[in-house]
Write an enzyme that holds these catalytic residues in place. Sequence first.
Site, PDB file in Angstrom:
ATOM      1  N   LYS A 151      12.473  -8.798  27.841  1.00  0.00           N
ATOM      2  CA  LYS A 151      11.929  -9.781  26.901  1.00  0.00           C
ATOM      3  C   LYS A 151      12.817  -9.851  25.656  1.00  0.00           C
ATOM      4  CE  LYS A 151       7.750 -10.736  24.262  1.00  0.00           C
ATOM      5  NZ  LYS A 151       6.356 -10.404  24.014  1.00  0.00           N
ATOM      6  N   GLY A 189       4.911  -7.905  27.403  1.00  0.00           N
ATOM      7  CA  GLY A 189       5.681  -7.315  28.503  1.00  0.00           C
ATOM      8  C   GLY A 189       4.803  -6.920  29.677  1.00  0.00           C
ATOM      9  N   ARG A 190       3.668  -6.279  29.391  1.00  0.00           N
ATOM     10  CA  ARG A 190       2.809  -5.786  30.481  1.00  0.00           C
ATOM     11  C   ARG A 190       1.940  -6.888  31.080  1.00  0.00           C
ATOM     12  NH1 ARG A 190       1.852  -3.803  25.536  1.00  0.00           N
ATOM     13  NH2 ARG A 190      -0.143  -4.114  24.522  1.00  0.00           N
ATOM     14  N   GLU A 227      17.436   1.246  27.473  1.00  0.00           N
ATOM     15  CA  GLU A 227      17.589   1.586  28.887  1.00  0.00           C
ATOM     16  C   GLU A 227      18.163   0.403  29.665  1.00  0.00           C
ATOM     17  OE1 GLU A 227      14.903   2.051  27.051  1.00  0.00           O
ATOM     18  OE2 GLU A 227      13.943   3.970  27.513  1.00  0.00           O
ATOM     19  N   HIS A 240      -6.331  14.227  50.451  1.00  0.00           N
ATOM     20  CA  HIS A 240      -5.801  15.541  50.834  1.00  0.00           C
ATOM     21  C   HIS A 240      -5.085  16.196  49.668  1.00  0.00           C
ATOM     22  CE1 HIS A 240      -6.820  15.065  55.073  1.00  0.00           C
ATOM     23  NE2 HIS A 240      -6.641  13.775  54.818  1.00  0.00           N
ATOM     24  N   LYS A 298      11.597   6.036  20.022  1.00  0.00           N
ATOM     25  CA  LYS A 298      12.857   5.287  20.152  1.00  0.00           C
ATOM     26  C   LYS A 298      13.750   5.555  18.946  1.00  0.00           C
ATOM     27  CE  LYS A 298      10.991   1.138  22.432  1.00  0.00           C
ATOM     28  NZ  LYS A 298      10.763  -0.297  22.272  1.00  0.00           N
ATOM     29  N   GLU A 334      -1.037   1.053  27.591  1.00  0.00           N
ATOM     30  CA  GLU A 334      -0.267   0.485  26.480  1.00  0.00           C
ATOM     31  C   GLU A 334      -1.150  -0.533  25.734  1.00  0.00           C
ATOM     32  OE1 GLU A 334       3.578  -1.889  26.840  1.00  0.00           O
ATOM     33  OE2 GLU A 334       4.420   0.058  26.373  1.00  0.00           O
TER      34      GLU A 334
HETATM   35  O1  F6P Z   1       8.021   0.393  25.887  1.00  0.00           O
HETATM   36  C1  F6P Z   1       7.711  -0.672  25.085  1.00  0.00           C
HETATM   37  C2  F6P Z   1       8.072  -1.993  25.658  1.00  0.00           C
HETATM   38  O2  F6P Z   1       8.207  -2.870  24.604  1.00  0.00           O
HETATM   39  C3  F6P Z   1       7.051  -2.527  26.677  1.00  0.00           C
HETATM   40  O3  F6P Z   1       5.947  -3.082  26.082  1.00  0.00           O
HETATM   41  C4  F6P Z   1       7.887  -3.489  27.427  1.00  0.00           C
HETATM   42  O4  F6P Z   1       7.267  -3.890  28.602  1.00  0.00           O
HETATM   43  C5  F6P Z   1       9.137  -2.687  27.624  1.00  0.00           C
HETATM   44  O5  F6P Z   1       9.294  -1.970  26.403  1.00  0.00           O
HETATM   45  C6  F6P Z   1      10.383  -3.460  27.944  1.00  0.00           C
HETATM   46  O6  F6P Z   1      10.722  -4.354  26.929  1.00  0.00           O
HETATM   47  P1  F6P Z   1      11.778  -5.494  27.160  1.00  0.00           P
HETATM   48  O7  F6P Z   1      11.252  -6.405  28.222  1.00  0.00           O
HETATM   49  O8  F6P Z   1      11.929  -6.188  25.839  1.00  0.00           O
HETATM   50  O9  F6P Z   1      13.076  -4.866  27.597  1.00  0.00           O
END
Ligand code: F6P
Length: 545
Positions: free
Chosen positions: A210, A272-273, A216, A389, A509, A358
């Site tokens: 987003k 995002g979620r 990452e 199990h 972060k 979240e």
């Molecule tokens: O971990 C926080 C967060 O902002 C989530 O809410 C989101 O889904 C994820 O990081 C990834 O964010 P982005 O889509 O901006 O890379």
Amino acid sequence: MKPTQPHLTERPAWEALRAHRDVIAPLTLRGLFADDPGRGERLSLEAAGVYLDYSKNRATDETLALLVQLAEESGLRERIEAMFRGERINVSEDRAVLHVALRAPRSASILVDGVNVVDEVHQVLDRMAEFAEQVRSGAWKGHTGQRILNVVNIGIGGSDLGPVMAYEALKSYSDRSMTFRFVSNIDGTDFVEATRDLDPAETLFIVASKTFTTLETMTNAHAAREWVLQGLGGDSAAVAKHFVAVSTNAAEVSKFGIDTANMYGFWDWVGGRYSMDSAIGLSTMLAIGPEHFRAMLDGFHTMDEHFRTAPFARNMPVLMGLLALWYNNFFGAQTIAVLPYEQYLKRFPAYLQQLTMESNGKHVTLAGVPVAADTGPVYWGEPGTNGQHSFYQLIHQGTRLIPCDFIAFGQSLNPLGPHHDMLLANVFAQGEALAFGKTPEEVAAEGSPAWLVPHRTFEGNRPSNTLLLERLTPAALGKLVALYEHSVFTQGAIWDIDSFDQWGVELGKVLAKRILPELGHAEPELAHDSSTNALIRRYRQLRGP
Ligand code: F6P
């Protein structure tokens, strides 16, 4: 939006529920069912093609009426309407919350700042469909003219969990001649393992973020670029054929080197979620095709309409949210287990963890004051029967109360001998065993020696919901996800919290950014607490030069 008045624990229904809890606590599900032979059918609901049996809950008609009253006193109806109207209900980020617009039909109109966002949604969906058709048909060629056979989605959190869950859930509808992989972790192993057997000439990367700034994702995207360029002779023109972006941030997408013609956008009103049905679902569309993707959106929309219009007492997401809250706030239950008896839903609990935790892992109300009761329960789970199990022992005989959501389907996508009947026999048996248990008398009557009786006794009275659907289709998946989205909304509205921000992820972060340059150098002198300092020093020794 104005904060709801009066405060949570001062609402008449809350106070009544607190007293009512003491009436319910000594009652047993055995007793409730014995007194009301029709309870199993009566406390069930069919909506949007989903059947919910909620009769095995520690609740009476009065409990349900009080919970519905709590929802009303908490302004849930106004909150729902405000969301669907596009009001800025994400107060701390000053944003609208409109994932429901992502699956609204073309003819619908939802205005944000005077713009009909439904038109924009369908424009993006049409572009995605065109691209998906090109890739799936082989018309889209890689840099060396080869057909794309592998798709790697790079993203994390909502930009990964939805796509990977949906891919796994709908694998049986996917193009099996193509390979789909998902890279999320900053741990290099994730990227290396996902790509080690792929040919760059046949591989397309979707960089899904987003913000397009997530550490990452950007680190993995740069690794992917290197991998493609190295594999294809270093010509940077290859990027245009092997990378597409899904983002709200066109400037950062260009900076990365991806042509914005190859970018699929979405909007700040999609959390995002809550984004698996936006362009973030591009990998899903590539896998299952545009028609199935649209069927999934229709499934979401059917549940949205049910949530928006049904009276609370017959509203599935509202009832599930209220029952979750009942155990969380009045019985001290800290977790809820989600147990899909469907192998294709193996990533569904992991997906729900971000959606639920979240969203509702919050400690202050919309007004910024500490919330007066516990908020979001921990959601967890595994597909049945594997869990039986493993951890079910604790659910049956442990000392904690763990409400369970069972999810099952009438038809298997892979009919195989007696398997499906056996699977369903197990899910029904688990709900029955949890609710009714086995008394010491019953155990003794089976001939157990007296000393063994306590060990073999099941006290029962352990609540569960059972969701039963016909078949795991794209539409069914959309309905299930929307059901949990709106259950989360219901809980958040009652707690009066912002279910759409996620400030809690920020501190870690920031600290990681500060620590990173310290790992490779003995200088500057470390200024963390003594534990963190010692860990960094030990790591410096272990990592080698
Ligand atoms: O971990 C926080 C967060 O902002 C989530 O809410 C989101 O889904 C994820 O990081 C990834 O964010 P982005 O889509 O901006 O890379």
